[in-house]
Motif scaffolding. Sequence first.
Motif, PDB file in Angstrom:
ATOM      1  N   GLU A   1     -21.835   0.774  15.744  1.00  0.00           N
ATOM      2  CA  GLU A   1     -20.992   1.413  14.721  1.00  0.00           C
ATOM      3  C   GLU A   1     -19.644   1.853  15.300  1.00  0.00           C
ATOM      4  O   GLU A   1     -18.629   1.814  14.619  1.00  0.00           O
TER       5      GLU A   1
ATOM      6  N   LEU B   1     -27.930 -12.298  21.659  1.00  0.00           N
ATOM      7  CA  LEU B   1     -27.426 -13.028  20.495  1.00  0.00           C
ATOM      8  C   LEU B   1     -28.574 -13.658  19.709  1.00  0.00           C
ATOM      9  O   LEU B   1     -28.608 -13.597  18.474  1.00  0.00           O
TER      10      LEU B   1
ATOM     11  N   PHE C   1     -19.835   2.092   9.917  1.00  0.00           N
ATOM     12  CA  PHE C   1     -19.045   1.475  10.989  1.00  0.00           C
ATOM     13  C   PHE C   1     -17.629   2.041  10.929  1.00  0.00           C
ATOM     14  O   PHE C   1     -16.944   1.915   9.916  1.00  0.00           O
TER      15      PHE C   1
ATOM     16  N   LEU D   1     -23.756   2.631  19.048  1.00  0.00           N
ATOM     17  CA  LEU D   1     -22.726   1.934  19.815  1.00  0.00           C
ATOM     18  C   LEU D   1     -22.080   0.847  18.946  1.00  0.00           C
ATOM     19  O   LEU D   1     -20.847   0.702  18.911  1.00  0.00           O
TER      20      LEU D   1
ATOM     21  N   TRP E   1     -24.422  -7.769  17.912  1.00  0.00           N
ATOM     22  CA  TRP E   1     -24.387  -7.438  16.484  1.00  0.00           C
ATOM     23  C   TRP E   1     -22.998  -7.550  15.879  1.00  0.00           C
ATOM     24  O   TRP E   1     -22.821  -8.149  14.822  1.00  0.00           O
ATOM     25  N   ILE E   2     -22.027  -6.939  16.543  1.00  0.00           N
ATOM     26  CA  ILE E   2     -20.749  -6.743  15.857  1.00  0.00           C
ATOM     27  C   ILE E   2     -19.682  -7.762  16.235  1.00  0.00           C
ATOM     28  O   ILE E   2     -18.653  -7.836  15.563  1.00  0.00           O
TER      29      ILE E   2
ATOM     30  N   ARG F   1     -26.333  -5.778  23.546  1.00  0.00           N
ATOM     31  CA  ARG F   1     -26.993  -5.823  22.236  1.00  0.00           C
ATOM     32  C   ARG F   1     -26.027  -5.384  21.142  1.00  0.00           C
ATOM     33  O   ARG F   1     -26.011  -5.945  20.040  1.00  0.00           O
ATOM     34  N   ALA F   2     -25.233  -4.363  21.444  1.00  0.00           N
ATOM     35  CA  ALA F   2     -24.280  -3.889  20.430  1.00  0.00           C
ATOM     36  C   ALA F   2     -23.215  -4.946  20.134  1.00  0.00           C
ATOM     37  O   ALA F   2     -22.915  -5.215  18.960  1.00  0.00           O
TER      38      ALA F   2
ATOM     39  N   TYR G   1     -16.181   4.674  26.241  1.00  0.00           N
ATOM     40  CA  TYR G   1     -17.612   4.756  25.921  1.00  0.00           C
ATOM     41  C   TYR G   1     -18.385   4.411  27.188  1.00  0.00           C
ATOM     42  O   TYR G   1     -17.955   3.550  27.965  1.00  0.00           O
TER      43      TYR G   1
ATOM     44  N   VAL H   1     -15.340   0.137  27.159  1.00  0.00           N
ATOM     45  CA  VAL H   1     -16.720   0.479  27.505  1.00  0.00           C
ATOM     46  C   VAL H   1     -16.933   0.344  29.005  1.00  0.00           C
ATOM     47  O   VAL H   1     -16.563  -0.669  29.594  1.00  0.00           O
TER      48      VAL H   1
ATOM     49  N   LEU I   1     -22.705 -12.250  16.828  1.00  0.00           N
ATOM     50  CA  LEU I   1     -23.407 -12.717  15.619  1.00  0.00           C
ATOM     51  C   LEU I   1     -22.422 -13.100  14.510  1.00  0.00           C
ATOM     52  O   LEU I   1     -22.566 -14.171  13.905  1.00  0.00           O
ATOM     53  N   PRO I   2     -21.413 -12.255  14.220  1.00  0.00           N
ATOM     54  CA  PRO I   2     -20.452 -12.642  13.180  1.00  0.00           C
ATOM     55  C   PRO I   2     -19.806 -14.015  13.416  1.00  0.00           C
ATOM     56  O   PRO I   2     -19.607 -14.775  12.473  1.00  0.00           O
TER      57      PRO I   2
ATOM     58  N   MET J   1     -12.083  -3.534  24.755  1.00  0.00           N
ATOM     59  CA  MET J   1     -12.301  -4.361  23.558  1.00  0.00           C
ATOM     60  C   MET J   1     -11.010  -4.557  22.772  1.00  0.00           C
ATOM     61  O   MET J   1     -10.850  -4.053  21.671  1.00  0.00           O
TER      62      MET J   1
ATOM     63  N   ALA K   1     -27.591  -2.263  26.605  1.00  0.00           N
ATOM     64  CA  ALA K   1     -27.227  -1.687  25.296  1.00  0.00           C
ATOM     65  C   ALA K   1     -25.873  -2.233  24.844  1.00  0.00           C
ATOM     66  O   ALA K   1     -25.683  -2.569  23.666  1.00  0.00           O
ATOM     67  N   HIS K   2     -24.935  -2.331  25.790  1.00  0.00           N
ATOM     68  CA  HIS K   2     -23.629  -2.924  25.458  1.00  0.00           C
ATOM     69  C   HIS K   2     -23.791  -4.333  24.894  1.00  0.00           C
ATOM     70  O   HIS K   2     -23.228  -4.678  23.853  1.00  0.00           O
TER      71      HIS K   2
ATOM     72  N   CYS L   1     -22.279   3.297  28.501  1.00  0.00           N
ATOM     73  CA  CYS L   1     -23.649   2.919  28.112  1.00  0.00           C
ATOM     74  C   CYS L   1     -24.212   1.991  29.171  1.00  0.00           C
ATOM     75  O   CYS L   1     -23.491   1.544  30.064  1.00  0.00           O
TER      76      CYS L   1
END
Lengths: 281, 281
Positions: free
Chosen positions: A205, B237, B277, A203, B176-177, B172-173, B163, B136, B180-181, B114, B169-170, B165
């Motif tokens: 990615e 996060l 990615f 997800l 990450w992307i 957490r994804a 997408y 999503v 966190l950045p 998104m 899971a959403h 999910c």
Amino acid sequence: MRIGIVGLGLIGGSLAIDLRRQGHYLLGVSRRPETCQQAVSQGMVDQAEPEMALMQSAEVIFLCTPLGALENAVDQLLPHLSPSTILTDVGSVKAPVVAQLAPRWPNFVGGHPMAGKAESGLEAAEAGLFVNRAYVLTPTETTPPAALKTVAGLAESLQSQLYYCDPVAHDRAVAWISHLPVMLSASLIAACLAEPEPAVAELAENLASSGFRDTSRVGGGNPELGVMMARYNQTALLQSLLAYRKQLDDMIQTIQQQDWSGLEQKLAQTQQGRTRFKICQ
Amino acid sequence: MRIGIVGLGLIGGSLAIDLRRQGHYLLGVSRRPETCQQAVSQGMVDQAEPEMALMQSAEVIFLCTPLGALENAVDQLLPHLSPSTILTDVGSVKAPVVAQLAPRWPNFVGGHPMAGKAESGLEAAEAGLFVNRAYVLTPTETTPPAALKTVAGLAESLQSQLYYCDPVAHDRAVAWISHLPVMLSASLIAACLAEPEPAVAELAENLASSGFRDTSRVGGGNPELGVMMARYNQTALLQSLLAYRKQLDDMIQTIQQQDWSGLEQKLAQTQQGRTRFKICQ
């Protein structure tokens, strides 16, 4: 002026193109005969050969090899030069280069033209690469003023923006703005790749957008370049990394403690503080 | 279809523009009467008012308020609705929103289009904002299939990439992307700003180029948005931040130990891994 370029890659080739167009006579040295041929046939240099002897008539020589090949190149070069020859380099780290070269060749000026590209090699060389880009010179107490003036004049003729500082200040500054970003950006990618749950990883990615793309860009760059940064700028980079980890720990603690007004204050400071960086204005 | 938009900002306004062009009848609610007027006079919606009563005839309602205003908006909205009304939201965090709304309104579908922009507010709204962007949907066991189908159809009509999910899971994804950045990018700026020597700080501000600009971009963004991410996605996060710190510590140790082949291997992995990615391909 007769100008030598040792190392015909992106930076060496681009320097040659601009300087030759100004009317200088350009001499190139590259280990690979094909690269020499290519540089001559494309009109980047007047002459090119794999032998350092070609450099004996050069008045100013730009050392444009990768940092790891610099010492060896200098060993081979110095026996051919007359003491009046001015040497300058283009390495992205200055303190170790200056410490190594200045004692061996008094007529040396440390330099760093800050013009990068994703591509490397002579094929990537281009006219005007240094226009409006920073060109840092790192003279020390022992740098001859005449040599400094000559190199500065050439850098200005490329329409670069000249900066002068001592080698250690240069290395600390580039650790902040160039080398540290590579390491933290690579750590971001590494952390994402370590996600244990395949569904979440997939997800991520798929969903990653411009924020991830930009933040991860320099961490996905040339590994050899990253190693060079760490190897030759180890002290300054580690200082920056440890200071960065402290900020990261502060950030984690702020979020753990749910101190939302503290976090907002922090983020307002970084939003405001970022505009102090010329490129971000 | 009669479609309601609660919250006429960037996302709400852009949804309204595209859906109205498809022939739907658009009803908008915004707290500010001027925003309502503006949305009507610019042809984004057919009707707009500050009162939630306007929503009573809507068949599908998109909740487009900031996350912090969502609960209050829902409190005001629900008394006006008939049970067949489908509710969906556009929040960038899903688990807490779904946990809060699904029990109160069974006919609810969690969603996250998104499509971000640096600008916010109705002025920033534009046609086609969601084209080729991820949308999503996070249905759970209790989500009515008909409601899911209706919202999915509308998302597809915007030419978004759908997408599906589960909400966790959403979260957490996107930790990450996206989240966190922001935090590591802000920490980079904070660390640079804390440089104690003015000469080095000034040099860094002058020499920073595209690498710093890109790595620091999301850390210099809207502070309120950053706080929302941390506040509503705290668990995911923090998981990401701690996993990231582990990678950073590994990186620091590798450099301290001068393990250059280990560092090269790490950077080769991130160079390669980044291409997994989609946005970086």
